[in-house]
Enzyme design. Structure first.
Site, PDB file in Angstrom:
ATOM      1  CD  GLU A 429      48.845  48.552  50.384  1.00 53.19           C
ATOM      2  OE1 GLU A 429      48.868  48.307  48.631  1.00 53.19           O
ATOM      3  OE2 GLU A 429      48.155  47.938  51.225  1.00 53.19           O
ATOM      4  CG  ASP A 502      45.655  46.461  50.687  1.00 52.77           C
ATOM      5  OD1 ASP A 502      45.233  46.330  49.330  1.00 52.77           O
ATOM      6  OD2 ASP A 502      44.548  46.966  52.036  1.00 52.77           O
ATOM      7  CG  ASP A 504      48.065  42.625  48.656  1.00 50.37           C
ATOM      8  OD1 ASP A 504      47.212  43.676  47.618  1.00 50.37           O
ATOM      9  OD2 ASP A 504      48.511  44.043  48.876  1.00 50.37           O
ATOM     10  CG  ASP A 506      51.210  45.376  45.661  1.00 51.04           C
ATOM     11  OD1 ASP A 506      52.386  45.540  45.006  1.00 51.04           O
ATOM     12  OD2 ASP A 506      50.450  46.482  44.320  1.00 51.04           O
TER      13      ASP A 506
END
Ligand code: 28F
Length: 642
Positions: A429, A502, A504, A506
C-alpha cells in the site's frame, strides 16, 4: 475416555448466571439460526448431553424418537440428572440445568462438556425454545417428572412412579413461533447420529421415526471399532493398500487423541477431523499436527529404508497424502474455533498433542508391519515421481504465455528468479512503503508492486471495467495468470502473493478489496493457498542495544513487563509505526520481508459456497456485521510461515 475425565459433574460445579429471556429474545445467538439448521441443533444439544454421559462412562445407549405430533424424545441409560436441591439455586439440579443459562454453555470449574455442539449451551436453550418440554429422570427406583412451557416450569419435579431403569429422557416440542419450520429431516438426523456413533466407541444410538409409521421406522448405529469403522465406511469402494489399518488412541496432557488411517489405491485424499465430536470442516491445528507427523515419519522411514537417498527426493506433504483416508478425532477442554464458519480448530496445544501421539505410534506401526510399510512408502514415492513430472511439464510453458501480450507494469519491481515456487509478490500500500520495500527486499525472490490509494471496488464491476483500472491491470499482469476465460493457474508467477497494508482502517479496507478481487476473479489462487497477509509490527521497542518488534498492544505490555519490571521506562524508547511508510528498508526487511523473522498469515478459501457468503458479508450493504466480521475473522487465516 472415561479414564481421561477424572472430574465428575457435581451440583457444586454449576455456575448460576441468568434466566432464559435472552434466549427467546435472540434465539439465533444461542442455536445458530432459526432455520432448519437451528431446529436440528435442538436435537444435537440434547443428544450431546447423553453422549457426554456415555463418554464419562455411565451410559451406553441413546434413543431418539421422532414423535407423530412433531415432538422429539431423547433418552439415555446414564445416571439420570440429579433431582435433589441444588445448593446455589435452591431449585432441583434438574430444574437448574433446564432453566438457567450457563456461561458459554460450559459448566464452571472442573466439569466441561466434551461432545460439545456448535454453541454447547445445552438443555436450557432447548427448553427456552420449546412450546413444551417434559423431563423424566429414572433414578433410585423412581420416575421423576417435570414439565415446562417455553422454558417456564409448570411445577416442581415430582415422583410419578416406580422404575427399574436408570437414565434421563427429555421430550420437546420446538416452538413454531420461533423456528421457520419445525419439520425434522430423518436423513439429517441419521447422518449426524451415525457420525456421533462412529466417534463414540461402544455407544448404541437408535432412531425411531413414528411420524409416518405408528409402529415406528427403526434405525440403529453401533460401531465397536469407532473411527476404524468410520474409515471403512468412507473408503468402502476403494481397494485398501494395507493389510492392517493404522490406529492410535492416547491421552496427552488434558487432551485425548484418536487417529485412524489407511492408504487406498487412488489419488484422492480424504481427511476428516473432529474436536469433541464436532466436525472441523476447515481442519486446523489438530490436522496440521497429524500432517506434520505423517510427513516426518514417512520421510524418516524412507531414508532408513534406503528409498530416499538425497534431500531433493524428500516426500512432500502432498506426496504422503495421496490416496490417504484418515480421521483425526480429539477431545479437549475449551477448544478455540476460528474462521467464518468456526470450522477450524485454532488451539495450538492440539497440534503438539496430535503430532507427538501420531509420530510415535506411526513409527511403531511401520516397524511392526513391514509389508504394509513397504507398500506405503512405495505409494508415496510414486506420488512424488508423478508430481515432479507434472512440475517439469508446467515449467516449460510457464513464462512463455506471460511474456507475450501485455508487458509487465513499470511500477512492478520484479524478482530475478523465474521459479514461481520461490517467487513472492508483495502488494504494498502506498508509494513510500513501496520504495522502502523495494530497497529492503531480496531481489532474487521478492517482487514489489506498490498500489496507490484505494483500488476499485470490484463487487459490481465487470471484467472489462476492472481491467480499465490501472491499479488492477498492473496486478493482473504481474500475477501472470490472465483472467476470466483466459485464466490459467499454471501461469501464476508467484506462489506467495502477499498483501501488505497498514494496520489501520484504510489498510484493512484495501486488504478487503484485494481479497474480494481474489475471491471474484482468482478463486483458484486463493484456494491453492497462494495468498498471504503480511503482519508488520506495531511497535519498535529499544532498550540499550536490544531492539524488539511487537505485533500487538498485548505483546507490547508483556514485553515491557519483562524488560522493565519496575515500569520506570528509563532508557527505553517506544516507537509506534503508524504505517509501513515509517519503516526504513532495513526495518521492513527485518520484520516483514525476511522469511526468517516475518509472520505471514495464509488466507484460506476452501469452499466456493463460503466464498460467496463471505463476499456478501464483506461487501454487502449492512455495515455493522461487516465491521465485526473484518475484525474478528475477516477471512479464515492461519499462521503458517514464520
Ligand atoms: C436425554 C438427555 O441430559 N443426560 C444426562 C446426566 C447425568 C448427570 C448430570 C446429566 C450436575 C451438576 C450439572 C448424574 N449423577 N440426556 C441427558 N445425564 N447431567 S445430563 O449432572 C448434571 C450436572 O451440574 C449426573 C451424577 N453426576 C452427574
Amino acid at each position: 475416555m472415561a479414564e481421561n475425565k477424572k472430574e465428575q459433574y457435581s451440583a457444586e460445579s454449576i455456575q448460576v448466571l441468568e434466566g432464559l429471556e435472552p434466549v427467546r429474545k435472540r434465539p439465533g445467538m444461542y442455536i445458530g439460526s432459526t432455520g432448519p439448521e437451528g431446529l436440528h441443533h435442538m436435537i444435537w444439544e440434547i443428544v450431546d448431553n447423553s453422549v457426554d454421559e456415555a463418554l464419562a462412562g455411565h451410559a451406553t445407549k441413546v434413543r431418539v424418537e421422532l414423535l407423530a405430533d412433531g415432538g422429539v424424545a431423547v433418552e439415555d441409560d446414564g445416571r439420570g440428572i440429579p433431582v435433589e436441591k441444588h445448593p446455589q439455586t435452591g431449585l432441583s439440579t434438574l430444574e437448574t440445568v433446564l432453566t438457567i443459562l450457563h456461561a458459554g454453555g460450559k459448566f464452571g470449574g472442573g466439569g466441561y462438556k466434551v461432545s460439545g455442539g456448535l454453541h454447547g449451551v445445552g438443555a436450557s436453550v432447548v427448553n427456552a425454545l420449546s412450546n413444551k418440554l417434559v423431563a423424566e429422570v429414572y433414578r433410585d427406583g423412581n420416575i421423576h417428572r417435570q414439565e415446562f412451557k417455553r422454558g417456564d416450569s409448570q411445577g416442581a419435579v415430582k415422583k410419578v412412579g416406580k422404575t427399574e431403569k436408570q437414565g434421563t429422557k427429555i421430550a420437546f416440542w420446538a416452538d413454531d413461533t420461533i423456528f421457520q419450520t419445525t419439520e425434522f429431516s430423518l436423513k439429517k438426523i441419521l447422518d449426524h447420529l451415525r457420525q456421533q456413533a462412529y466417534l463414540t466407541k461402544g455407544i448404541t444410538i437408535e432412531v425411531i421415526d413414528y411420524r409416518t409409521n405408528p409402529q415406528g421406522d427403526y434405525h440403529g448405529f453401533y460401531f465397536e471399532n469407532g473411527i476404524k469403522s468410520f474409515i471403512r465406511h468412507i473408503s468402502e469402494e476403494e481397494a485398501p493398500l494395507q493389510q492392517e489399518m493404522f490406529y492410535v488412541e492416547k491421552a496427552w496432557q488434558s487432551m485425548f487423541v484418536e487417529v485412524a488411517m489407511v492408504y487406498a489405491n487412488e489419488l484422492e485424499t480424504k481427511e476428516l477431523s473432529f474436536v469433541n465430536n464436532i466436525y472441523t470442516m476447515d481442519g486446523g491445528t489438530h490436522l496440521t499436527g497429524f500432517r506434520s507427523a505423517l510427513t516426518r515419519v514417512i520421510n524418516d522411514f524412507g531414508k532408513q529404508g534406503g528409498y530416499i537417498k538425497d534431500t531433493k527426493d524428500n516426500l512432500t506433504g502432498d506426496d504422503v497424502r495421496e490416496g490417504l483416508v484418515a480421521i483425526v478425532s480429539i477431545k479437549m477442554p475449551e477448544p478455540q474455533f476460528e474462521g467464518q464458519t468456526k470450522g477450524k480448530l485454532g488451539s495450538t496445544e492440539a497440534r503438539t498433542a496430535v503430532e507427538s501421539v501420531v509420530a510415535e505410534a506411526l513409527k511403531d506401526f511401520l516397524e511392526r508391519n513391514g509389508a504394509d510399510a513397504k507398500r506405503m512408502i512405495e505409494k508415496c514415492m510414486l506420488a512424488a515421481k508423478a508430481r515432479k513430472a507434472a512440475k517439469a511439464a508446467k515449467e516449460t510453458i510457464l513464462r512463455k504465455g506471460v511474456l507475450e501480450g501485455l508487458s509487465l507494469p513499470g511500477k512492478l519491481a520484479d524478482c530475478t528468479s523465474r521459479k514461481p515456487e520461490e517467487s513472492e509478490l508483495f502488494i504494498v500500500e502506498g508509494d513510500s512503503a513501496g520504495g522502502s520495500s523495494r530497497m529492503g527486499r531480496d531481489r532474487r525472490t521478492q517482487a514489489i508492486l506498490p498500489l496507490k490509494g484505494k483500488i476499485l471496488n470490484v463487487e459490481k464491476a465487470r471484467v472489462d471495467k476492472m481491467l480499465a483500472n490501472a491499479e488492477i491491470r498492473s496486478l493482473v499482469v504481474a500475477l501472470g495468470t490472465a483472467i476470466a476465460e483466459e485464466f490459467d493457474l499454471t501461469k501464476l508467477r508467484y506462489h506467495k502473493v502477499v498483501i501488505m497494508t497498514d494496520a489501520d482502517v484504510d489498510g484493512s479496507h484495501i486488504r478487503t478489496l484485494l481479497l474480494t478481487l481474489f475471491y471474484r476473479y482468482f478463486p483458484e489462487v486463493l484456494r491453492n493457498g497462494y495468498v498471504y497477509i503480511a503482519q508488520p509490527p506495531l511497535y519498535n521497542i529499544k532498550k540499550g542495544k536490544e531492539t524488539h518488534y511487537v505485533y500487538s498492544d498485548a505483546e507490547k505490555e508483556a514485553l515491557l513487563k519483562r524488560i522493565d519490571p519496575e515500569g520506570g521506562l528509563r532508557g527505553i524508547s517506544i516507537q509506534r509505526y503508524k504505517g509501513l511508510g515509517e519503516m526504513n528498508p532495513d526495518q521492513l526487511r527485518e520484520t516483514t520481508l525476511d522469511p526468517r523473522n516475518r509472520i505471514l498469515k495464509q488466507v484460506m478459501m476452501e469452499d466456493a459456497e463460503e466464498a460467496n457468503k463471505l463476499f456478501d458479508i464483506l461487501m454487502g450493504s449492512v455495515v455493522e456485521p461487516r465491521k465485526h466480521f473484518i475484525q474478528t475473522h475477516a477471512i479464515s487465516v492461519t499462521n503458517l510461515d514464520i
